[in-house]
Design a protein around this motif. Structure first.
Motif, PDB file in Angstrom:
ATOM      1  N   ARG A  44      -8.114 -11.459   6.625  1.00 37.60           N
ATOM      2  CA  ARG A  44      -7.962 -12.297   7.827  1.00 37.60           C
ATOM      3  C   ARG A  44      -7.348 -13.648   7.475  1.00 37.60           C
ATOM      4  O   ARG A  44      -6.620 -14.228   8.278  1.00 37.60           O
ATOM      5  N   ALA A  45      -7.655 -14.143   6.293  1.00 31.82           N
ATOM      6  CA  ALA A  45      -7.151 -15.463   5.886  1.00 31.82           C
ATOM      7  C   ALA A  45      -5.896 -15.356   5.019  1.00 31.82           C
ATOM      8  O   ALA A  45      -5.235 -16.363   4.771  1.00 31.82           O
ATOM      9  N   VAL A  46      -5.600 -14.161   4.535  1.00 30.73           N
ATOM     10  CA  VAL A  46      -4.364 -13.910   3.777  1.00 30.73           C
ATOM     11  C   VAL A  46      -3.778 -12.634   4.384  1.00 30.73           C
ATOM     12  O   VAL A  46      -3.923 -11.541   3.846  1.00 30.73           O
ATOM     13  N   LYS A  47      -3.128 -12.795   5.522  1.00 24.64           N
ATOM     14  CA  LYS A  47      -2.839 -11.629   6.364  1.00 24.64           C
ATOM     15  C   LYS A  47      -1.844 -10.653   5.741  1.00 24.64           C
ATOM     16  O   LYS A  47      -1.900  -9.454   6.004  1.00 24.64           O
ATOM     17  N   GLY A  48      -0.943 -11.185   4.911  1.00 22.85           N
ATOM     18  CA  GLY A  48       0.040 -10.285   4.308  1.00 22.85           C
ATOM     19  C   GLY A  48      -0.617  -9.240   3.421  1.00 22.85           C
ATOM     20  O   GLY A  48      -0.196  -8.077   3.384  1.00 22.85           O
ATOM     21  N   ILE A  49      -1.668  -9.640   2.714  1.00 23.27           N
ATOM     22  CA  ILE A  49      -2.347  -8.674   1.833  1.00 23.27           C
ATOM     23  C   ILE A  49      -3.157  -7.697   2.683  1.00 23.27           C
ATOM     24  O   ILE A  49      -3.359  -6.543   2.299  1.00 23.27           O
ATOM     25  N   GLY A  50      -3.587  -8.135   3.844  1.00 26.86           N
ATOM     26  CA  GLY A  50      -4.285  -7.224   4.764  1.00 26.86           C
ATOM     27  C   GLY A  50      -3.382  -6.080   5.192  1.00 26.86           C
ATOM     28  O   GLY A  50      -3.820  -4.925   5.309  1.00 26.86           O
ATOM     29  N   VAL A  51      -2.097  -6.393   5.427  1.00 32.91           N
ATOM     30  CA  VAL A  51      -1.139  -5.346   5.804  1.00 32.91           C
ATOM     31  C   VAL A  51      -1.028  -4.329   4.668  1.00 32.91           C
ATOM     32  O   VAL A  51      -1.006  -3.114   4.895  1.00 32.91           O
ATOM     33  N   THR A  52      -0.994  -4.826   3.445  1.00 32.14           N
ATOM     34  CA  THR A  52      -0.925  -3.925   2.291  1.00 32.14           C
ATOM     35  C   THR A  52      -2.192  -3.077   2.175  1.00 32.14           C
ATOM     36  O   THR A  52      -2.114  -1.859   1.979  1.00 32.14           O
ATOM     37  N   TYR A  53      -3.378  -3.709   2.279  1.00 32.14           N
ATOM     38  CA  TYR A  53      -4.627  -2.932   2.204  1.00 32.14           C
ATOM     39  C   TYR A  53      -4.607  -1.769   3.200  1.00 32.14           C
ATOM     40  O   TYR A  53      -5.036  -0.662   2.900  1.00 32.14           O
ATOM     41  N   ALA A  54      -4.132  -2.064   4.419  1.00 26.52           N
ATOM     42  CA  ALA A  54      -4.202  -1.056   5.482  1.00 26.52           C
ATOM     43  C   ALA A  54      -3.203   0.072   5.268  1.00 26.52           C
ATOM     44  O   ALA A  54      -3.515   1.236   5.521  1.00 26.52           O
ATOM     45  N   THR A  55      -2.002  -0.275   4.805  1.00 27.04           N
ATOM     46  CA  THR A  55      -0.921   0.713   4.885  1.00 27.04           C
ATOM     47  C   THR A  55      -0.555   1.393   3.576  1.00 27.04           C
ATOM     48  O   THR A  55       0.088   2.450   3.601  1.00 27.04           O
ATOM     49  N   THR A  56      -0.902   0.824   2.423  1.00 25.19           N
ATOM     50  CA  THR A  56      -0.512   1.507   1.182  1.00 25.19           C
ATOM     51  C   THR A  56      -1.172   2.884   1.091  1.00 25.19           C
ATOM     52  O   THR A  56      -2.337   3.044   1.472  1.00 25.19           O
ATOM     53  N   PRO A  57      -0.434   3.867   0.583  1.00 26.37           N
ATOM     54  CA  PRO A  57      -1.022   5.210   0.427  1.00 26.37           C
ATOM     55  C   PRO A  57      -2.176   5.249  -0.567  1.00 26.37           C
ATOM     56  O   PRO A  57      -2.879   6.252  -0.662  1.00 26.37           O
ATOM     57  N   MET A  58      -2.379   4.160  -1.309  1.00 24.24           N
ATOM     58  CA  MET A  58      -3.373   4.156  -2.389  1.00 24.24           C
ATOM     59  C   MET A  58      -4.797   3.853  -1.930  1.00 24.24           C
ATOM     60  O   MET A  58      -5.731   3.920  -2.727  1.00 24.24           O
ATOM     61  N   GLY A  59      -5.023   3.463  -0.666  1.00 29.49           N
ATOM     62  CA  GLY A  59      -6.306   2.860  -0.317  1.00 29.49           C
ATOM     63  C   GLY A  59      -6.234   1.397  -0.685  1.00 29.49           C
ATOM     64  O   GLY A  59      -5.319   0.975  -1.407  1.00 29.49           O
ATOM     65  N   ALA A  60      -7.176   0.565  -0.186  1.00 22.33           N
ATOM     66  CA  ALA A  60      -7.065  -0.889  -0.351  1.00 22.33           C
ATOM     67  C   ALA A  60      -6.743  -1.247  -1.794  1.00 22.33           C
ATOM     68  O   ALA A  60      -7.530  -0.975  -2.699  1.00 22.33           O
ATOM     69  N   ASP A  61      -5.573  -1.832  -1.992  1.00 21.09           N
ATOM     70  CA  ASP A  61      -5.084  -2.109  -3.343  1.00 21.09           C
ATOM     71  C   ASP A  61      -4.161  -3.318  -3.272  1.00 21.09           C
ATOM     72  O   ASP A  61      -3.097  -3.250  -2.669  1.00 21.09           O
ATOM     73  N   HIS A  62      -4.594  -4.424  -3.890  1.00 22.97           N
ATOM     74  CA  HIS A  62      -3.771  -5.637  -3.839  1.00 22.97           C
ATOM     75  C   HIS A  62      -2.465  -5.464  -4.607  1.00 22.97           C
ATOM     76  O   HIS A  62      -1.455  -6.064  -4.280  1.00 22.97           O
ATOM     77  N   THR A  63      -2.486  -4.633  -5.671  1.00 23.98           N
ATOM     78  CA  THR A  63      -1.293  -4.539  -6.519  1.00 23.98           C
ATOM     79  C   THR A  63      -0.171  -3.734  -5.863  1.00 23.98           C
ATOM     80  O   THR A  63       0.945  -3.732  -6.359  1.00 23.98           O
ATOM     81  N   ALA A  64      -0.456  -3.053  -4.764  1.00 26.21           N
ATOM     82  CA  ALA A  64       0.550  -2.174  -4.155  1.00 26.21           C
ATOM     83  C   ALA A  64       1.611  -2.941  -3.364  1.00 26.21           C
ATOM     84  O   ALA A  64       2.646  -2.374  -3.009  1.00 26.21           O
ATOM     85  N   GLY A  65       1.355  -4.196  -3.082  1.00 25.75           N
ATOM     86  CA  GLY A  65       2.299  -5.032  -2.320  1.00 25.75           C
ATOM     87  C   GLY A  65       1.651  -6.397  -2.222  1.00 25.75           C
ATOM     88  O   GLY A  65       0.982  -6.720  -1.247  1.00 25.75           O
ATOM     89  N   TYR A  66       1.853  -7.187  -3.278  1.00 32.15           N
ATOM     90  CA  TYR A  66       1.050  -8.389  -3.515  1.00 32.15           C
ATOM     91  C   TYR A  66       1.542  -9.568  -2.679  1.00 32.15           C
ATOM     92  O   TYR A  66       2.141 -10.512  -3.180  1.00 32.15           O
ATOM     93  N   SER A  67       1.257  -9.519  -1.376  1.00 31.27           N
ATOM     94  CA  SER A  67       1.739 -10.555  -0.452  1.00 31.27           C
ATOM     95  C   SER A  67       1.133 -11.926  -0.730  1.00 31.27           C
ATOM     96  O   SER A  67       1.568 -12.928  -0.146  1.00 31.27           O
ATOM     97  N   VAL A  68       0.145 -11.976  -1.599  1.00 25.59           N
ATOM     98  CA  VAL A  68      -0.445 -13.251  -2.026  1.00 25.59           C
ATOM     99  C   VAL A  68       0.654 -14.167  -2.603  1.00 25.59           C
ATOM    100  O   VAL A  68       0.550 -15.393  -2.532  1.00 25.59           O
ATOM    101  N   THR A  69       1.711 -13.571  -3.132  1.00 28.55           N
ATOM    102  CA  THR A  69       2.816 -14.370  -3.685  1.00 28.55           C
ATOM    103  C   THR A  69       3.329 -15.388  -2.673  1.00 28.55           C
ATOM    104  O   THR A  69       3.203 -16.589  -2.880  1.00 28.55           O
ATOM    105  N   ALA A  70       3.896 -14.896  -1.558  1.00 26.19           N
ATOM    106  CA  ALA A  70       4.470 -15.817  -0.565  1.00 26.19           C
ATOM    107  C   ALA A  70       3.384 -16.463   0.295  1.00 26.19           C
ATOM    108  O   ALA A  70       3.539 -17.581   0.770  1.00 26.19           O
ATOM    109  N   ASN A  71       2.254 -15.769   0.505  1.00 24.52           N
ATOM    110  CA  ASN A  71       1.195 -16.316   1.353  1.00 24.52           C
ATOM    111  C   ASN A  71       0.501 -17.518   0.708  1.00 24.52           C
ATOM    112  O   ASN A  71       0.200 -18.506   1.379  1.00 24.52           O
ATOM    113  N   ILE A  72       0.180 -17.411  -0.559  1.00 25.09           N
ATOM    114  CA  ILE A  72      -0.657 -18.429  -1.210  1.00 25.09           C
ATOM    115  C   ILE A  72       0.071 -19.133  -2.355  1.00 25.09           C
ATOM    116  O   ILE A  72       0.000 -20.349  -2.500  1.00 25.09           O
ATOM    117  N   LEU A  73       0.786 -18.351  -3.195  1.00 24.00           N
ATOM    118  CA  LEU A  73       1.312 -18.906  -4.443  1.00 24.00           C
ATOM    119  C   LEU A  73       2.682 -19.541  -4.293  1.00 24.00           C
ATOM    120  O   LEU A  73       3.164 -20.215  -5.198  1.00 24.00           O
TER     121      LEU A  73
END
Lengths: 574, 74
Positions: free
Chosen positions: A422-451
């Motif tokens: 909810r507070a880092v929404k880009g990673i939420g999109v990745t958790y929901a949609t990656t075929p792997m199940g909730a996985d931050h490494t599958a599309g690490y939106s924390v890059t542009a969102n936070i870093l």
């Protein structure tokens, strides 16, 4: 190169030529291709029809820095979908040196005996194993190293893999004789179902790596390697503080999931943060920086000693420290380090075990903040395979069902990692949609969102998040196929010449003429076959959703999950 | 007026973790960075009260300013 195929039903082995269509596939691209082509998506993940595939990446064994990640694939007993989990350690480079593009293990023994597989230049030996059954990963690695010599690779399961628990991982010996893990998705249970305790690797006299245009490859590798060192994140921040530097920034940004995602900030953050950890490691004469495989120039790993200066754990990551720390309200880094050690030795994923402990706290099995209690549940219950241990070892969903807990922090059965969606929404999109199940490494939106790497997208607003996650999921699927560590992405995203050097290395090594489009198409291809496997396994778009509690506001920003189902359904439509 | 300044990672070296700072009206983030002799290029991420902020954003009484060098992980 060649394919080594082991059949555990027949206890037989064959060497096969690499099909031409696999030539420019490696790592995740290859494991997911083999699972898609050869495994029935509806099969029982712990049955004879599932296969376990080990594949080094496209650049394994070359001069490219950080190219030694190992991909492991199977149908996951945790998610019920396709799984690729990757790990550091010394196995990928040994397989590459042996000229083995993939090691495929299929079938299941008909009797109750346990086996080991020894991989060498002429093939494999399958032998019965009795001595190391019931032992933890550290003892397996130490024993095999003394049995076969220092220069031996090891891939092993702990007790959890023997029990076929859904959080069981596969551990890989690292250059210091400690271990790294292909942590997620219960791949250790798949190895256990095939009654393999460990795989040892002897790369002596291997045929080596073929590079079509060596001069061109070396030039590109030089640019690539320099680029990693020039980027402030991979060149300075990660070597000094490791991944745990993220505790403070996520805490400040209000995105550090605390007390099973009730708050975005943790009062004890300063006690468990990367800066504090760095000082403790220095004080106790640990090692603040080392690589998880030979040729790593980022060296984000470290060795954490106990108060007496003795080795306690290594590869002590942000996700682990967040999960047992803020997630469970434990503010004692030493206890978390002990928990990490026990997870590694037992062979269970730290993120999913942390998610399980949050659920156990919801169920009043433990009090919030009880680090000793977590340690005890792992040592006395999970490691021993008691009835309670078997519930916990099967992960948060299983534990939630057993105890009637509704607040379970998973997507497709896998625990959401250390960034609140909810507070880092880009990673939420990745958790929901990656075929792997909730996985931050599958599309690490924390890059542009936070870093603020690879652009800037406000983490609290929904604008731009689905595009960010999609682009990163595509790029990541390609990176995972090269066997490059995901942390090369900081330089690949920010420096054009580093991205170009990756294409140049593929072209030089494999004699192809890939453009940026070919690179993107590889990522899209991997995601497409993974999605298709999951669809055939029974997944629908309704599985691409976050837990219901994400509709509650999370302080301090009172952020809610507001990306619609329709928006999520479009993310991976190519 | 008073703001709370928090420094992280290498920005702490030779400075502090957290400090109350007395500042004038219309002080920008960049002014605070200068006040503590932090080279501008060392600051990658600025948050005011946990939200993204630009270097020229003006601070209000009671704000918390968090400053980070380039960091990463995952």
């Amino acid at each position: 190169m060649k394919v080594y195929r082991v059949n555990m039903s027949k206890l037989s082995f064959s060497i096969e030529d690499v099909p031409e269509r696999w030539n420019t596939l490696g790592g995740r691209g290859l494991t997911s291709t083999i699972i898609s082509e050869e495994v029935d998506p509806t099969c029982n993940p712990l049955g004879s029809k599932n296969k376990l595939v080990f594949a080094p990446g496209l650049f394994a064994g070359t001069k490219a820095a950080n190219s030694g990640r190992l991909s492991v694939g199977a149908k996951s007993p945790l998610t019920g979908g396709i799984k690729e989990s990757n790990s550091g350690g010394t196995a990928a480079q040994r397989l590459a040196k042996l000229g083995v593009k993939a090691l495929i293990i299929e079938g299941m023994p008909k009797d109750d005996k346990w086996y080991t597989i020894h991989v060498h230049k002429d093939g494999v030996n399958i032998k019965e194993e009795t001595e190391l059954l019931g032992k933890g990963n550290y003892e397996v690695i130490h024993t095999i190293t003394s049995r076969y010599g220092e220069n031996t690779g090891v891939m092993t399961i702990g007790q959890a893999g023997e029990y076929k628990m859904s959080t069981a991982n596969i551990s890989v010996k690292d250059p210091k004789g400690h271990l790294r893990s292909a942590g997620r998705g219960g791949l250790g249970a798949v190895m256990g179902s095939k009654h393999i305790k460990f795989i040892s690797l002897d790369d002596n006299d291997g045929e080596g790596i073929e590079i079509k245009d060596k001069k061109k490859f070396d030039e590109a590798a030089k640019i690539f390697n320099k680029g990693l060192l020039r980027h402030p994140v991979s060149g300075e921040a990660l070597p000094k503080y490791g991944t745990n530097v993220l505790v403070n920034i996520l805490n400040e940004a209000g995105g550090l999931p605390t007390k099973n995602s009730r708050m975005g900030r943790f009062e004890g953050a300063e006690k468990i943060c990367g800066e504090t950890m760095h000082d403790i490691i220095v004080d106790r004469h640990g090692d603040t920086t080392h690589g998880c495989h030979v040729g790593c120039v980022i060296r984000c790993s470290q060795t954490y000693n106990d108060k007496d200066g003795n080795y306690l754990t290594s590869g002590f990551e942000y996700e682990t420290i967040w999960g047992f720390g803020a997630g469970c309200m434990v503010d004692d880094l030493d206890i978390i380090a002990h928990i990490d050690h026990e997870c590694d030795d037992t062979g269970i994923d730290t993120i999913d075990t942390a998610g399980t402990m949050m659920v156990a706290m919801e169920a009043n099995l433990l009090k919030w903040g009880d680090g000793e209690g977590i340690l005890n549940l792992i040592k006395s219950e999970i490691k021993s395979g008691t009835p309670l241990g078997r519930i916990l070892g099967n992960g948060p969903d299983f534990t939630g069902k057993a105890y009637g807990v509704l607040r379970v922090p998973t997507v497709k059965g896998q625990t959401m990692p250390a960034y609140d969606p909810r507070a880092v929404k880009g990673i939420g999109v990745t958790y929901a949609t990656t075929p792997m199940g909730a996985d931050h490494t599958a599309g690490y939106s924390v890059t542009a969102n936070i870093l603020k790497v690879g652009g800037s997208v406000d983490p609290l607003k929904k604008e731009g998040q689905t595009e960010l996650s999609r682009d990163l999921q595509i790029a990541t699927a390609s990176i995972d196929s090269t066997g490059l560590c995901l942390f090369v992405s900081f330089a690949v995203l920010d420096f054009d010449e580093v991205f170009i050097s990756v294409l140049d290395m593929i072209n030089a090594q494999y004699g192809v003429e890939w453009t940026k489009d070919d690179w993107n198409n590889m990522g899209k291809y991997v995601l497409t076959i993974e999605k298709e496997f999951n669809r055939k396994a029974g997944f629908t778009k309704n599985d691409d959703r976050l837990p219901e509690f994400t509709s509650e506001a999370i302080p301090p920003h009172d952020a809610v999950w507001d990306i619609s189902d329709e928006e999520l359904d479009k993310v991976l439509q190519f | 007026m008073e703001v709370n300044v928090k420094l992280f990672a290498t920005l702490r070296d030779g400075r502090f973790k957290e400090e109350k700072a007395n500042i004038n009206e219309n002080t920008q983030i960049s002014d605070v960075i200068s006040k503590y002799n932090i080279p501008r290029e060392e600051v990658k991420i600025c948050l005011i009260n946990g939200r993204d902020a630009d270097l020229n954003q003006i601070l209000k009484n009671g704000d918390t300013l968090s400053l980070f060098p380039p960091v990463g992980g995952g």
